[in-house]
Write an enzyme that holds these catalytic residues in place. Structure first.
Site, mmCIF file in Angstrom:
data_model
loop_
_atom_site.group_PDB
_atom_site.id
_atom_site.type_symbol
_atom_site.label_atom_id
_atom_site.label_comp_id
_atom_site.label_asym_id
_atom_site.label_seq_id
_atom_site.Cartn_x
_atom_site.Cartn_y
_atom_site.Cartn_z
ATOM 1 C CE LYS A 183 -11.980 -10.012 -5.373
ATOM 2 N NZ LYS A 183 -10.959 -10.132 -6.432
ATOM 3 C CD GLU A 257 -4.643 2.926 0.445
ATOM 4 O OE1 GLU A 257 -4.871 3.861 -0.358
ATOM 5 O OE2 GLU A 257 -3.828 2.033 0.228
ATOM 6 C CB CYS A 291 -2.980 4.064 -4.058
ATOM 7 S SG CYS A 291 -2.233 3.256 -2.643
ATOM 8 C CD GLU A 388 -4.955 6.242 -8.488
ATOM 9 O OE1 GLU A 388 -6.098 5.773 -8.491
ATOM 10 O OE2 GLU A 388 -4.162 6.112 -7.535
#
Lengths: 503, 284
Positions: A183, A257, A291, A388
Site C-alpha cells: 500500500k 523502518e 527519516c 522529528e
C-alpha cells in the site's frame, strides 16, 4: 531579470499519459476499490492529478487471497533464476520509462525533478537489478542452505520516496520468493500505479504483486490480515509501535523502518567546503522529509560562527519553487498536513528561545512551501532538538570534545543515521564506532545504494533493507540454526538432557 | 553420627554482588519429591530495576572489549564450570529429580555450549558483517554491534543448560543481560553466578534474578532502558502481553521456545544491530 538570473527551465509533462482514475491493482488487473475514492493533488499547485480508489477490508482480503494463490500456485514453484528474470525485466522497464516516472513522481510528491531524475528513479532500477541477481543465489546469503521464503508479505510505505520505497520493499521480497500486497501512501499513489502498468508489461504472473491504495485504515487492515506472513513498514515511530503491538504473538515476521533525528557532526578539522554541502544535503534534500535526515547539526564550538556564516551564504543560493523546474533545489512540502506540522514545530523552536533564520524566498501563490530554515542557540532539551520535524529545518548545537559530540549525538531515542566530518581518519573511525545509529556517513551524507544495508537502532526500528542483510527480512532465518555438520555443534536438546529421566 | 552440613544461602546476583531481595522475600525451593532444599530470594520490581541499572553501567566496558578478550573471559567460565562439575550435578539431581547420568549430561553440555559460544566472540562479526560494493567512490562496510541491555527469561527446564543456552549467545557480541532464572530450579543459576563472580566477567555484565517470572518479567518488558527481550522460557506466561509491552520502546523480541534453545549463530546475531559506515573516497 538580469543576465545572471535563472530562466525557468521546466521539465515537460508531455511524457505522461495519465488516466483520469486508477483502481486497485489486484491479481494482475485494475479493479475498482469498494471504499470512497480520493484525489491526489500536486503539492506544488494544489491541482488534482487523478482519482484513486480506496481499498476497504473486503478489497484487502481479495488482494491477500490473490497473493496467497499466486504464492501457492506460481511464485513459490518458480526457480530462482526465473524469478530473477522477471526482476531484471522490471529493472529494465523502469529504466526505459525513467523520465515518465521521474516527472510523475515530482508532480505527485513535490520533490525537485533533479532528485527524482537523478536519485529516486535510478535507484529504483538499481534496486530491482541488484535483487534480481540474488534470486538464484540465496544459498550464498549467509542464512544457511536453501533458505525458505515466508509467504505473503504485507508492505506499507510512506510518501517521501514513493517509488523508491516501493522498490526497497518489493525487490527483495520477490527475489526471496514471497508474494506481495503493498500500500503506497494516500498522498503519493501515482507512481505505484504506473509501476503496476510496468508489471503488466513485464508479464509478471497475476497476484505476485498487488497494489492497493487508501489511507491508514487500509494499511491497518492489510498488516492485521490473518493470512499474511510478513509485515514490512516504513513510516512514523508511532505507527510502527502500533504495528509491533498488533502483530505481537501472531508469528508474523516484522521489520520496521521508522523515524530519526540524525546528528551531523562537524569537527574543526573538517573539509569545510564539502561539509557545508553535506549539511545542506543532509537537511534540505527532499525538503528534509527524510527519516535519516541530518536534522541536528553538531558543530565544534570554535568553528560555529564560521560554519553558520558559510551555511547561510550557501542557503541563500538555494532555489526554492516549482519542482518541475530543472534548476530547483528545494520543492514543495508534500501535503498541507505536513506543512502544518513543520510550521507548528518551527514555532515551538522560536517559543523555546532558539534563533530562527531563513533566506529570502519567493513562493508560488498556490501549493505548500516552507523556506529552508536553521535554528541556532538550540539546547538539547528543546523540542526541535528532540522531535522529528520531517521538514527543511535544521537545529544547530555545539560541542567541544569528541566525547561530548558522541554523547549529544546519542542522546535520542532514535538511532537511524549520523554524519561525521573530519579530515582525520582515526577520529572518524573512533567516533563512528561509538555512534548508536544504523547508518553513519563519513564526509558524505544521504547516500543510498542497493548493496548497502539501511535501518535503525533503538526506536528507529529493526531489520535492514538493502544488501545481503535485506534478504534476511524476507527469508526464514531458522536455517541459521543448522550451519555445517550437526556433529560440530554442542548438543543441547538430546532427550537425556532436556527431559531427563525421573529417578 | 554423620556430619552436620553447612547449607548455602541463595541470593540474587546484581552488579557483581550477591544481595538479598530488597523486598525481603524468599520462596521455598523443593526437590522433585517436594522436600525442602533452600529458600531462594524472590526478586521484586526494585531488584529488576537495580539489575537494569547495573547492566547498563557495565555495557560500555563489555561491549568495548575486544572479541578476543570476551572470548577468553567466556572460555574461562567453562574452565571454572569444569572444576565444579560435581556441585552442579548434585544440585541438578536434587532439584530436577533427574538421574545421575542425565545430570552429568546436562552439565557437560552446558560446558560445551560455553566453549562453543566463547569461540564465536572474535568471529561472528566476520560472518554477519559485510563489505558492500556500492556504485560510487565510497568505502562501505556493515558491522554487527551489540544491541545493549538484554532481558532474558531462562527456560524452566534443564536449569543449568537452559540458562547457559540463552545467556552465552547474548554475551558473545557484548550485550549485558538481566536473566530471570528457572523458577522451580534456581539453584544452578545462582551457583553459576558464583562462577561468574570469581571469573573475569565484570560485575553487572550478567545479573541474575530468582523468583516469579510472571511477576518480574512485565517490569523488564516495559523498562525503557532495556533494548531487547528473550522470551525463551516464557511459554507458560502471558508472553504476548510481554511482547506488547516491549513494543512501546520497540524492543527486539525473541519468542518463547520449547525446551532448550539450540546452539546457533542466529541467536548471537539476533541481539546485534548492523551498522553501515560510508566513507567518501572523493576528497583528494
Amino acid at each position: 531579470m538580469t543576465f545572471l538570473d535563472y530562466a525557468p527551465a521546466p521539465e515537460s509533462t508531455a511524457v505522461l499519459s495519465l488516466r483520469a482514475s486508477y483502481g486497485l491493482f489486484i491479481n494482475g488487473e485494475f479493479v475498482d476499490g469498494r471504499g470512497d475514492g480520493f484525489t491526489s493533488i500536486s503539492p506544488a499547485t494544489e491541482k488534482p492529478i487523478a482519482q484513486f480508489s480506496t481499498a476497504n477490508d473486503a478489497d484487502v482480503d481479495t488482494a491477500v487471497i490473490a497473493a496467497r494463490r499466486a504464492y501457492d500456485r506460481t511464485w513459490s514453484k518458480l526457480s530462482g533464476s526465473d524469478r530473477g528474470k522477471y526482476l531484471f525485466r522490471i529493472a529494465r522497464l523502469v529504466q526505459e520509462r525513467a523520465r515518465e516516472l521521474a516527472v510523475a513522481e515530482t508532480l505527485d510528491n513535490g520533490k525537485p525533478i533533479k532528485e527524482t531524475r537523478d536519485v529516486d528513479i535510478p535507484l529504483v532500477a538499481a534496486w530491482f537489478f541488484y535483487y534480481a541477481g540474488w534470486a538464484d543465489k540465496l544459498d550464498y546469503a549467509g542464512l544457511g542452505p536453501a533458505p525458505r521464503s515466508l509467504g505473503v508479505a504485507a508492505q506499507v510505505i510512506p510518501w517521501n520516496f514513493p517509488l523508491l520505497m516501493l522498490a526497497w520493499k518489493i525487490a527483495p521480497a520477490l527475489a526471496a520468493g514471497n508474494t506481495v500486497v503493498i500500500k503506497p501512501a494516500e498522498t503519493t499513489p501515482l507512481t505505484a500505479m504506473i509501476f503496476a502498468e510496468i508489471l503488466q508489461q513485464a508479464d509478471l504472473p497475476p497476484g505476485v504483486v498487488n497494489i492497493i491504495t487508501g489511507a491508514g485504515a487500509t494499511g491497518s487492515a492489510l498488516v492485521n490480515h490473518g493470512d499474511v506472513n510478513k509485515v514490512a513498514f516504513t513510516g512514523s515511530t508511532g505507527v510502527g509501535r502500533a504495528i509491533a503491538k498488533s502483530t505481537a504473538g501472531t508469528g508474523k515476521k516484522l521489520t520496521l523502518e521508522l523515524g530519526g533525528k540524525g546528528a551531523n557532526i562537524v569537527f574543526d578539522d573538517a573539509p569545510m567546503d564539502q561539509a557545508i554541502e553535506g549539511i545542506v544535503t543532509g537537511i534540505f534534500f527532499n525538503q528534509g522529509q527524510v527519516c535519516c535526515a541530518g536534522s541536528r547539526l553538531l558543530v565544534q564550538e570554535n568553528i560555529h560562527d564560521e560554519v553558520i556564516e558559510r551555511l547561510k551564504k550557501r542557503m541563500s543560493t538555494l532555489r526554492v519553487g516549482d519542482p518541475l523546474d530543472k534548476n530547483t533545489d528545494v520543492g514543495a512540502i508534500n501535503s498541507r498536513a505536513q506543512l502544518d506540522r513543520i510550521t507548528a514545530l518551527a514555532g515551538v523552536g522560536v517559543e523555546e528561545g532558539a534563533e530562527r533564520w531563513s533566506p529570502e524566498c519567493e513562493f508560488p501563490t498556490a501549493g505548500f512551501w516552507f523556506a529552508p530554515t536553521i535554528f541556532t542557540g538550540v539546547a538539547t532539551s528543546h523540542r526541535i532538538a528532540r522531535d522529528e520535524i520531517f521538514g527543511p529545518v535544521l537545529s544547530v548545537l555545539t560541542f567541544r570534545t569528541p566525547a561530548e559530540a558522541i554523547a549529544k549525538a546519542n542522546n535520542t531515542p532514535y538511532g537511524l543515521s549520523a554524519g561525521v566530518w573530519s579530515d582525520k581518519g582515526s577520529r572518524i573511525l573512533a567516533v563512528a564506532d561509538k555512534l548508536r545509529a544504523g547508518v553513519v556517513w563519513a564526509n558524505t551524507f544521504n547516500k543510498f545504494d542497493p548493496a548497502s544495508p539501511f535501518g535503525g537502532y533503538k526506536e528507529s526500528g529493526y531489520g535492514r533493507e538493502g544488501g545481503r542483510h535485506g534478504l534476511a527480512a524476507y527469508l526464514e532465518t531458522s536455517g541459521w540454526a543448522a550451519p555445517g555438520r550437526q556433529a560440530d555443534r554442542p548438543k543441547t536438546s538430546s532427550k537425556a538432557i532436556s527431559k531427563g529421566s525421573q529417578e | 553420627m554423620s556430619r552436620i552440613t553447612v547449607p548455602k544461602t541463595f541470593k540474587l546476583y546484581i552488579g557483581g554482588k550477591f544481595p538479598r531481595s530488597e523486598s525481603g522475600r524468599v520462596y521455598e525451593v523443593v526437590t522433585a519429591k517436594g522436600a525442602f532444599l533452600a529458600n531462594a530470594a524472590q526478586a521484586s520490581r526494585k531488584d529488576a530495576r537495580d539489575a537494569v541499572v547495573a547492566a547498563r553501567s557495565a555495557l560500555s566496558g563489555w561491549a568495548g572489549a575486544t572479541g578476543y578478550n570476551r572470548g577468553q573471559v567466556m572460555y574461562r567460565i567453562a574452565e571454572l564450570l569444569e572444576g565444579r562439575r560435581a556441585q552442579f550435578i548434585d544440585e541438578i539431581r536434587s532439584s530436577e529429580g533427574v538421574s545421575a547420568s542425565a545430570a552429568e549430561a546436562q552439565v557437560d553440555a552446558a560446558i560445551d555450549v560455553w566453549v562453543w559460544y566463547a569461540g564465536w566472540a572474535d568471529k561472528y562479526v566476520q560472518v554477519a558483517g559485510n563489505g558492500n560494493p556500492v556504485s560510487g567512490p565510497y568505502f562501505n562496510i556493515s558491522t554487527p554491534e551489540p544491541t545493549g541491555v538484554v532481558a532474558i527469561i531462562a527456560p524452566q527446564q534443564s536449569s543449568l543448560l537452559g540458562f547457559v543456552s540463552v545467556v552465552a549467545p547474548a554475551l558473545v557480541s557484548g550485550n549485558t543481560v538481566v536473566v530471570i532464572s528457572s523458577q522451580s530450579s534456581p539453584l544452578s543459576a545462582i551457583s553459576l553466578s558464583e562462577v561468574l563472580a570469581t571469573s573475569d566477567v565484570p560485575g553487572g555484565v550478567v545479573n541474575v534474578l530468582t523468583g516469579s517470572a510472571a511477576e518480574v518479567a512485565p517490569w523488564l518488558a516495559s523498562h525503557a532502558d532495556v533494548n531487547a527481550i528473550d522470551l525463551a522460557g516464557a511459554g507458560e506466561l502471558d508472553w504476548v502481553d510481554l511482547q506488547i509491552a516491549a513494543a512501546d520502546t520497540l524492543k527486539r523480541v525473541l519468542p518463547p521456545e520449547d525446551g532448550v534453545s539450540a546452539a546457533s549463530v542466529e541467536r548471537i546475531i539476533f541481539f546485534t544491530e548492523t551498522k553501515t559506515v560510508w566513507h567518501t573516497k572523493g576528497l583528494i
